[in-house]
Design a protein around this motif. Sequence first.
Motif, short mmCIF file in Angstrom:
data_model
loop_
_atom_site.label_atom_id
_atom_site.label_comp_id
_atom_site.label_asym_id
_atom_site.label_seq_id
_atom_site.Cartn_x
_atom_site.Cartn_y
_atom_site.Cartn_z
N PRO A 112 -65.73 25.73 53.93
CA PRO A 112 -65.58 27.09 54.51
C PRO A 112 -64.63 27.97 53.68
CG PRO A 112 -65.51 25.47 56.25
CD PRO A 112 -65.56 24.69 54.95
N SER A 113 -65.08 29.19 53.49
CA SER A 113 -64.39 30.12 52.58
C SER A 113 -62.91 30.30 52.87
CB SER A 113 -65.06 31.48 52.64
OG SER A 113 -66.38 31.38 52.22
N GLU A 114 -62.59 30.52 54.16
CA GLU A 114 -61.19 30.85 54.48
C GLU A 114 -60.26 29.73 54.02
OE1 GLU A 114 -63.15 31.11 58.50
OE2 GLU A 114 -63.98 30.74 56.52
N MET A 115 -60.76 28.50 54.13
CA MET A 115 -59.94 27.35 53.77
C MET A 115 -59.61 27.37 52.26
SD MET A 115 -61.02 23.70 55.23
CE MET A 115 -61.20 24.27 56.90
N THR A 116 -60.63 27.58 51.46
CA THR A 116 -60.43 27.59 50.00
C THR A 116 -59.61 28.80 49.57
OG1 THR A 116 -62.66 26.66 49.92
CG2 THR A 116 -61.65 27.23 47.82
N VAL A 117 -59.92 29.96 50.17
CA VAL A 117 -59.19 31.18 49.78
C VAL A 117 -57.70 31.04 50.13
CG1 VAL A 117 -58.94 33.67 50.13
CG2 VAL A 117 -61.22 32.66 49.96
N LYS A 118 -57.41 30.44 51.28
CA LYS A 118 -56.00 30.27 51.69
C LYS A 118 -55.26 29.37 50.68
CE LYS A 118 -55.39 32.98 54.99
NZ LYS A 118 -56.12 33.26 56.14
N LEU A 119 -55.94 28.31 50.21
CA LEU A 119 -55.30 27.41 49.23
C LEU A 119 -55.03 28.17 47.92
CD1 LEU A 119 -57.43 24.15 49.76
CD2 LEU A 119 -55.06 24.53 50.45
N ILE A 120 -56.00 28.97 47.51
CA ILE A 120 -55.84 29.76 46.26
C ILE A 120 -54.72 30.78 46.44
CG2 ILE A 120 -56.96 31.45 44.75
CD1 ILE A 120 -59.64 29.95 45.34
N GLN A 121 -54.72 31.43 47.60
CA GLN A 121 -53.72 32.47 47.88
C GLN A 121 -52.30 31.89 47.83
OE1 GLN A 121 -53.81 33.95 51.94
NE2 GLN A 121 -53.18 35.98 51.28
N ARG A 144 -67.09 34.80 47.74
CA ARG A 144 -66.67 35.99 46.97
C ARG A 144 -66.13 37.07 47.90
NH1 ARG A 144 -68.62 40.82 46.25
NH2 ARG A 144 -70.71 40.52 47.08
N ILE A 145 -66.87 37.32 48.98
CA ILE A 145 -66.49 38.39 49.91
C ILE A 145 -65.19 38.00 50.63
CG2 ILE A 145 -67.19 39.60 52.02
CD1 ILE A 145 -70.14 39.25 50.79
N ALA A 146 -65.05 36.73 50.98
CA ALA A 146 -63.82 36.27 51.64
C ALA A 146 -62.62 36.46 50.71
CB ALA A 146 -63.94 34.81 52.04
N PHE A 147 -62.79 36.14 49.43
CA PHE A 147 -61.69 36.31 48.47
C PHE A 147 -61.31 37.78 48.38
CE2 PHE A 147 -59.90 37.25 44.36
CZ PHE A 147 -59.02 36.20 44.11
N GLU A 148 -62.32 38.63 48.21
CA GLU A 148 -62.03 40.06 48.03
C GLU A 148 -61.37 40.64 49.27
OE1 GLU A 148 -65.69 41.82 46.64
OE2 GLU A 148 -65.55 40.80 44.70
N GLN A 149 -61.78 40.13 50.42
CA GLN A 149 -61.22 40.61 51.70
C GLN A 149 -59.79 40.12 51.88
OE1 GLN A 149 -62.87 42.39 54.16
NE2 GLN A 149 -61.41 42.18 55.81
N ILE A 150 -59.56 38.83 51.70
CA ILE A 150 -58.25 38.25 52.00
C ILE A 150 -57.23 38.60 50.91
CG2 ILE A 150 -56.97 36.07 52.32
CD1 ILE A 150 -59.63 34.97 53.63
N ILE A 151 -57.65 38.48 49.66
CA ILE A 151 -56.72 38.74 48.55
C ILE A 151 -56.61 40.25 48.29
CG2 ILE A 151 -56.25 38.24 46.08
CD1 ILE A 151 -56.09 35.75 47.87
N GLY A 152 -57.68 40.97 48.58
CA GLY A 152 -57.63 42.43 48.44
C GLY A 152 -57.88 42.91 47.03
#
Length: 237
Positions: A112-121, A144-152
């Motif tokens: 799931p995207s949020e999990m990976t994006v949070k680790l990267i963040q 991709r969309i989750a990254f752009e949304q969460i990281i901005g």
Amino acid sequence: MWRRVASLSHILSPSKSSALHQGICRRTVWEAFTTDIMHPAIGGVASEEKNPLITFVLGGPGSGKGTQCAKIVETFGYKHLSAGDLLRKEISSNSENGAMILDTIKEGKIVPSEMTVKLIQKEIESSDNHKFLIDGFPRCEENRIAFEQIIGMEPNIVLFFDCPEDEMVKRVLSRNEGRVDDNIDTIKKRLKVFAALNLPVIKHYTEKGKVYKINGVGTADEIFKQVHPIFTELFVK
Ligand code: UDP
Ligand code: MG
């Protein structure tokens, strides 16, 4: 001062994309992200003081992403963030999501995207570096969309290591890193997921003029000869 150099446009080439979508990315989150207006987190990764330079490093399993990232780190001082390595670290640290991540990786599916994006963040925020190679992510449009949304922010550039499937299979089967997913059955699944879900991401960024397509066949040094000018000529330091 950083500026884009137009002479590199010859490296750009449109990627072929399979329009297949296997529904592995979670539909509900995808829909939420496509309808929401993007609101980057204030004071987060994309804030004024951090202002990171982000390179996404994409390509199928065994296309040489990790090998080339090591060379870019050594030559240009980037911080290497392998999404696969971050997920494997979650498994070995017995985190609450470890078992689910392990099952997903064994099946060659996407966590799931949020999990990976949070680790990267977390890695970006805790690093002193401001130049990042994000290796093996995003693997699908929802990622991709989750990254752009969460990281901005979007990546500054995207490297795409283009390699024939038979070559990738040969490399993965001979690399002996003890990974649970480096067996022929899982490799076949990973290749299907790559064609169906990751190529659309490459297509998206190609249309935005961000993709540098690299011929992934050859020795590591031969391939790095294509990578090197992207980092030396793309930006004026
Ligand atoms: N993976 C994921 N999301 C990511 C990166 C990796 O779900 O953003 C999972 C996926 O199951 C993938 C596996 O981790 O097949 C291994 O990824 P890695 O990038 O390490 O391997 P590669 O495909 O480059 O050999
Ligand atoms: Mg890798």
